[in-house]
Design an enzyme around this catalytic site. Structure first.
Site, PDB file in Angstrom:
ATOM      1  N   TRP A 158      26.803  -5.438  17.273  1.00  0.00           N
ATOM      2  CA  TRP A 158      27.649  -5.506  16.166  1.00  0.00           C
ATOM      3  C   TRP A 158      28.640  -4.295  16.043  1.00  0.00           C
ATOM      4  O   TRP A 158      29.309  -4.143  15.610  1.00  0.00           O
ATOM      5  CB  TRP A 158      26.772  -5.558  14.770  1.00  0.00           C
ATOM      6  CG  TRP A 158      25.792  -4.308  14.796  1.00  0.00           C
ATOM      7  CD1 TRP A 158      24.540  -4.574  14.941  1.00  0.00           C
ATOM      8  CD2 TRP A 158      25.719  -2.864  14.250  1.00  0.00           C
ATOM      9  NE1 TRP A 158      23.534  -3.418  14.742  1.00  0.00           N
ATOM     10  CE2 TRP A 158      24.399  -2.390  14.563  1.00  0.00           C
ATOM     11  CE3 TRP A 158      26.894  -2.108  14.352  1.00  0.00           C
ATOM     12  CZ2 TRP A 158      24.294  -1.078  14.538  1.00  0.00           C
ATOM     13  CZ3 TRP A 158      26.667  -0.824  14.137  1.00  0.00           C
ATOM     14  CH2 TRP A 158      25.281  -0.348  14.174  1.00  0.00           C
ATOM     15  N   ASN A 159      28.057  -3.296  17.107  1.00  0.00           N
ATOM     16  CA  ASN A 159      28.963  -1.906  16.885  1.00  0.00           C
ATOM     17  C   ASN A 159      30.430  -1.913  17.486  1.00  0.00           C
ATOM     18  O   ASN A 159      31.182  -1.237  17.110  1.00  0.00           O
ATOM     19  CB  ASN A 159      28.137  -0.983  17.435  1.00  0.00           C
ATOM     20  CG  ASN A 159      27.746  -0.887  18.986  1.00  0.00           C
ATOM     21  OD1 ASN A 159      27.798  -1.809  19.306  1.00  0.00           O
ATOM     22  ND2 ASN A 159      27.283   0.229  19.659  1.00  0.00           N
ATOM     23  N   LYS A 182      26.502 -15.438  21.907  1.00  0.00           N
ATOM     24  CA  LYS A 182      25.918 -15.312  20.581  1.00  0.00           C
ATOM     25  C   LYS A 182      26.274 -13.870  19.971  1.00  0.00           C
ATOM     26  O   LYS A 182      25.669 -12.919  20.358  1.00  0.00           O
ATOM     27  CB  LYS A 182      24.528 -15.505  20.209  1.00  0.00           C
ATOM     28  CG  LYS A 182      23.950 -15.994  19.140  1.00  0.00           C
ATOM     29  CD  LYS A 182      22.727 -15.540  18.417  1.00  0.00           C
ATOM     30  CE  LYS A 182      22.637 -13.967  18.287  1.00  0.00           C
ATOM     31  NZ  LYS A 182      23.257 -13.339  17.225  1.00  0.00           N
ATOM     32  N   ALA A 184      26.246 -10.712  17.368  1.00  0.00           N
ATOM     33  CA  ALA A 184      25.339 -10.162  16.442  1.00  0.00           C
ATOM     34  C   ALA A 184      25.509 -10.975  14.857  1.00  0.00           C
ATOM     35  O   ALA A 184      26.945 -11.146  14.699  1.00  0.00           O
ATOM     36  CB  ALA A 184      25.687  -8.659  16.357  1.00  0.00           C
ATOM     37  N   GLY A 238      21.998  -4.488  23.308  1.00  0.00           N
ATOM     38  CA  GLY A 238      21.244  -4.095  22.117  1.00  0.00           C
ATOM     39  C   GLY A 238      20.129  -3.169  22.608  1.00  0.00           C
ATOM     40  O   GLY A 238      20.271  -2.475  23.605  1.00  0.00           O
ATOM     41  N   SER A 239      18.970  -3.336  22.000  1.00  0.00           N
ATOM     42  CA  SER A 239      17.834  -2.552  21.806  1.00  0.00           C
ATOM     43  C   SER A 239      16.871  -2.859  23.089  1.00  0.00           C
ATOM     44  O   SER A 239      16.914  -3.840  23.634  1.00  0.00           O
ATOM     45  CB  SER A 239      16.959  -2.909  20.589  1.00  0.00           C
ATOM     46  OG  SER A 239      16.278  -3.925  20.857  1.00  0.00           O
ATOM     47  N   GLU A 260      22.168  -3.751  28.832  1.00  0.00           N
ATOM     48  CA  GLU A 260      22.987  -2.448  28.522  1.00  0.00           C
ATOM     49  C   GLU A 260      22.179  -2.005  26.990  1.00  0.00           C
ATOM     50  O   GLU A 260      22.389  -2.701  26.111  1.00  0.00           O
ATOM     51  CB  GLU A 260      24.292  -2.538  28.311  1.00  0.00           C
ATOM     52  CG  GLU A 260      25.069  -1.420  28.332  1.00  0.00           C
ATOM     53  CD  GLU A 260      25.432  -0.924  27.197  1.00  0.00           C
ATOM     54  OE1 GLU A 260      24.774   0.079  26.352  1.00  0.00           O
ATOM     55  OE2 GLU A 260      26.368  -1.232  26.649  1.00  0.00           O
ATOM     56  N   LEU A 261      21.221  -1.325  27.175  1.00  0.00           N
ATOM     57  CA  LEU A 261      20.080  -0.987  26.349  1.00  0.00           C
ATOM     58  C   LEU A 261      20.192   0.162  25.672  1.00  0.00           C
ATOM     59  O   LEU A 261      21.264   1.015  25.820  1.00  0.00           O
ATOM     60  CB  LEU A 261      18.739  -1.226  26.718  1.00  0.00           C
ATOM     61  CG  LEU A 261      18.283  -2.619  27.675  1.00  0.00           C
ATOM     62  CD1 LEU A 261      17.125  -2.686  28.325  1.00  0.00           C
ATOM     63  CD2 LEU A 261      18.781  -3.682  26.603  1.00  0.00           C
ATOM     64  N   CYS A 294      25.858   3.456  21.598  1.00  0.00           N
ATOM     65  CA  CYS A 294      24.692   3.732  22.491  1.00  0.00           C
ATOM     66  C   CYS A 294      24.899   4.888  23.349  1.00  0.00           C
ATOM     67  O   CYS A 294      23.896   5.334  23.997  1.00  0.00           O
ATOM     68  CB  CYS A 294      24.288   2.270  23.426  1.00  0.00           C
ATOM     69  SG  CYS A 294      25.568   1.890  24.193  1.00  0.00           S
ATOM     70  N   GLU A 392      17.041   6.879  19.216  1.00  0.00           N
ATOM     71  CA  GLU A 392      18.292   6.879  18.909  1.00  0.00           C
ATOM     72  C   GLU A 392      18.388   6.814  17.371  1.00  0.00           C
ATOM     73  O   GLU A 392      17.877   5.967  16.710  1.00  0.00           O
ATOM     74  CB  GLU A 392      19.131   5.714  19.368  1.00  0.00           C
ATOM     75  CG  GLU A 392      19.918   5.675  20.564  1.00  0.00           C
ATOM     76  CD  GLU A 392      20.403   4.376  20.950  1.00  0.00           C
ATOM     77  OE1 GLU A 392      21.537   4.383  21.422  1.00  0.00           O
ATOM     78  OE2 GLU A 392      19.793   3.257  20.739  1.00  0.00           O
ATOM     79  N   GLU A 469      28.746  -2.943  33.523  1.00  0.00           N
ATOM     80  CA  GLU A 469      29.922  -3.407  32.908  1.00  0.00           C
ATOM     81  C   GLU A 469      31.179  -2.673  33.089  1.00  0.00           C
ATOM     82  O   GLU A 469      31.161  -1.415  33.299  1.00  0.00           O
ATOM     83  CB  GLU A 469      29.754  -3.599  31.439  1.00  0.00           C
ATOM     84  CG  GLU A 469      28.549  -4.634  31.094  1.00  0.00           C
ATOM     85  CD  GLU A 469      28.313  -4.859  29.740  1.00  0.00           C
ATOM     86  OE1 GLU A 469      28.596  -3.899  28.702  1.00  0.00           O
ATOM     87  OE2 GLU A 469      27.801  -5.950  29.219  1.00  0.00           O
TER      88      GLU A 469
HETATM   89  C1  SIN Z   1      27.958   0.582  23.129  1.00  0.00           C
HETATM   90  O1  SIN Z   1      27.710   1.256  22.287  1.00  0.00           O
HETATM   91  O2  SIN Z   1      27.281  -0.314  23.414  1.00  0.00           O
HETATM   92  C2  SIN Z   1      29.273   0.559  24.011  1.00  0.00           C
HETATM   93  C3  SIN Z   1      29.944   1.781  23.898  1.00  0.00           C
HETATM   94  C4  SIN Z   1      31.240   1.975  24.693  1.00  0.00           C
HETATM   95  O3  SIN Z   1      31.681   1.173  25.186  1.00  0.00           O
HETATM   96  O4  SIN Z   1      31.484   3.208  24.626  1.00  0.00           O
END
Ligand code: SIN
Length: 490
Positions: A158-159, A182, A184, A238-239, A260-261, A294, A392, A469
């Site tokens: 969602w971020n 899918k 968030a 996500g987590s 990507e956790l 993250c 976190e 990524e």
């Molecule tokens: C993320 O928080 O999952 C990605 C952050 C970013 O692309 O800088």
């Protein structure tokens, strides 16, 4: 309330499967709320395994055709998608603010950030080259071909409701894969709008499918994909606990995974650092998206010689942040995403204070602004045993720890199961390279707080996951290598 009206073609409230906008067969829907006010924006389908399987049916059927579309044509379609996203930057930015709450400039910035991945992978689509291998035996022609892995399931956070789907779907399409997504449950609307624009750009029916589901139904949707052998890759942001579940549950069908956790990024300020640059870097890295990123620094280590000066400079900047809704153009920190997020931040600050930290700035909820606001906070005297340094916080909290030696701070920085990003500020070139090698993480910022870019590999080590990524590495994750050997050529 949106800043500008969102046109119906971008405010979607159905799943998109096999080229059609559809509700859940059960008719169930769930509300998407504005985090600034808690008010419902609209309702979207609360899908279950039936819709998840229908999406895979469509993606599987479309794969044979899409992989054969010439790379140049795939590239042109993806480039058109990029152009449409940029043409609708204002409306997509407004949609991001509405469902996710980030400040205005960041919302528009996220659309440009999303488009940068789409454009990059449009270009890369035409550069998926194989290899001609010098044969060790006579009479043989040996080749390594690069082929799309097949149906990809993308599960997005969602971020960054626009950028994360773009960074997963653009390389999938470029590689010749088809996809099911899918988004968030808190922020499905931007993703639905991006899928609508992909369709408008010419992505054929069935190639890109999206289903929405509530928090309660999400496991059923995702498990349907995990158990389906036709899904050949899962890409997830996500987590860490969810990432581990995906890895375990996909083992039976041995899917390729990009995970990507969570992170727990250290930010280290050495005694030889340019302190103003370090404060600038921390403000950018920590307070982007209100700390809900993250790669946000979660532990700040400052050398004892510059600790007080750094803390003073930082406190001045943090006090100047303007917390408020995205509807106010002056806001620089928006609401947190939901009640669970606010509760976690509050718990981390209370735990730190209980264990001896002191609050230099902030430290409390801002209930008068709305349900989900937290004051940007600086804590002094943070220690390794505190919750805010173990996990976190995902909010606008800076816990500062004093250190005295390089060896001590490297050990402290690496003393975490996570390894996504790390930052440090120093002017000593020998130290810079010692640290760049010693830090256990996938991304290092040296005298720089803003790291992500479409041309750079983004991802972690240890329990922050695997796979990359962005960049050419982000395309590799959607391809496999097929060795072809022809004999009898003499
Ligand atoms: C993320 O928080 O999952 C990605 C952050 C970013 O692309 O800088």
């Amino acid at each position: 309330m949106s800043l500008i009206p969102i046109p119906a073609e971008l405010l979607r409230s159905h799943n998109f499967i096999a080229g059609q906008w559809l509700g859940a067969a059960s008719g169930a829907r769930f509300g998407v709320n504005d985090p600034a006010t808690g008010e419902c924006i609209t309702y979207v389908p609360d899908s279950c395994a039936k819709e998840a399987r229908a999406a895979v049916d469509a993606a599987h059927a479309a794969f044979a055709g899409w992989r054969k579309v010439p790379a140049k044509e795939r590239s042109q379609i993806i480039k058109r998608w990029n152009d449409l996203v940029l043409a609708r930057q204002a409306e997509l930015g407004a949609l991001i603010l509405l469902e996710q709450g980030k400040p205005q400039a960041e919302g528009r910035g996220e659309v440009a950030y999303a488009a940068s991945y789409i454009e990059w992978f449009a270009q890369q689509a035409t550069r998926i080259n194989g290899e001609v291998i010098p044969a060790p035996q006579p009479g043989r022609q040996m080749l390594a071909l690069r082929e799309p892995v097949g149906v990809v399931a993308a599960i997005t956070p969602w971020n960054f409701p626009g950028a994360m789907i773009a960074r997963k779907i653009a390389p999938a399409l470029a590689a010749g894969c088809t996809a099911v997504c899918k988004p968030a449950e808190d922020t499905p609307l931007t993703s639905l709008a991006l899928v609508a624009l992909a369709h408008e750009a010419g992505v054929p029916a069935g190639v890109l499918n999206i289903v929405t589901a509530s928090r309660q139904n999400t496991p059923e949707v995702v498990d349907a994909w995990l158990d389906d052998a036709r899904v050949r890759k899962i890409t997830f942001t996500g987590s860490t606990p969810v990432g581990k579940h995906l890895a375990r549950r996909s083992a039976d069908t041995l899917k390729k995974l990009s995970l990507e956790l969570g992170g727990n990024a250290p930010f280290i300020v050495f005694e030889d650092a340019d302190l103003d640059a370090a404060v600038d870097g921390l403000m950018v890295a920590k307070f982007r998206n209100g700390g809900q990123t993250c790669v946000c620094p979660n532990r700040v280590f400052v050398h004892a010689q510059v600790h007080d000066a750094f803390a003073d400079k930082l406190a001045t900047r943090v006090r100047a942040l303007k917390v408020g809704p995205a509807s106010n153009p002056a806001s620089t920190i928006g609401p947190m995403i939901n009640a669970r997020a606010i509760e976690k931040i509050e718990r981390h600050v209370a735990d730190a204070v209980l264990h001896g930290a002191t609050v230099l700035v902030g430290g409390r909820r801002l209930a008068s602004l709305g349900p989900n606001y937290f004051a940007p906070t600086v804590l002094l005297g943070a220690r390794a045993a505190m919750e805010c340094t173990r996990e976190e916080t995902f909010g606008p909290v800076v816990p500062i720890t004093r250190f005295t030696s390089e060896a001590e701070v490297i050990a402290a920085a690496n003393d975490t199961p996570f390894g996504l990003a790390a930052y440090f500020y120093s002017q000593d070139v020998r130290r810079i390279w010692r640290l760049a090698h010693a830090l256990e993480c996938g991304i290092v910022g040296i005298n720089e707080g803003a790291l992500a870019a479409e041309a750079a590999p983004f991802g972690g080590v240890k329990e922050s996951g695997y796979g990359r990524e962005g960049s050419i590495h982000g395309l590799d994750d959607y391809l496999h290598t097929k060795y072809v050997c022809q004999g009898q050529l003499d």
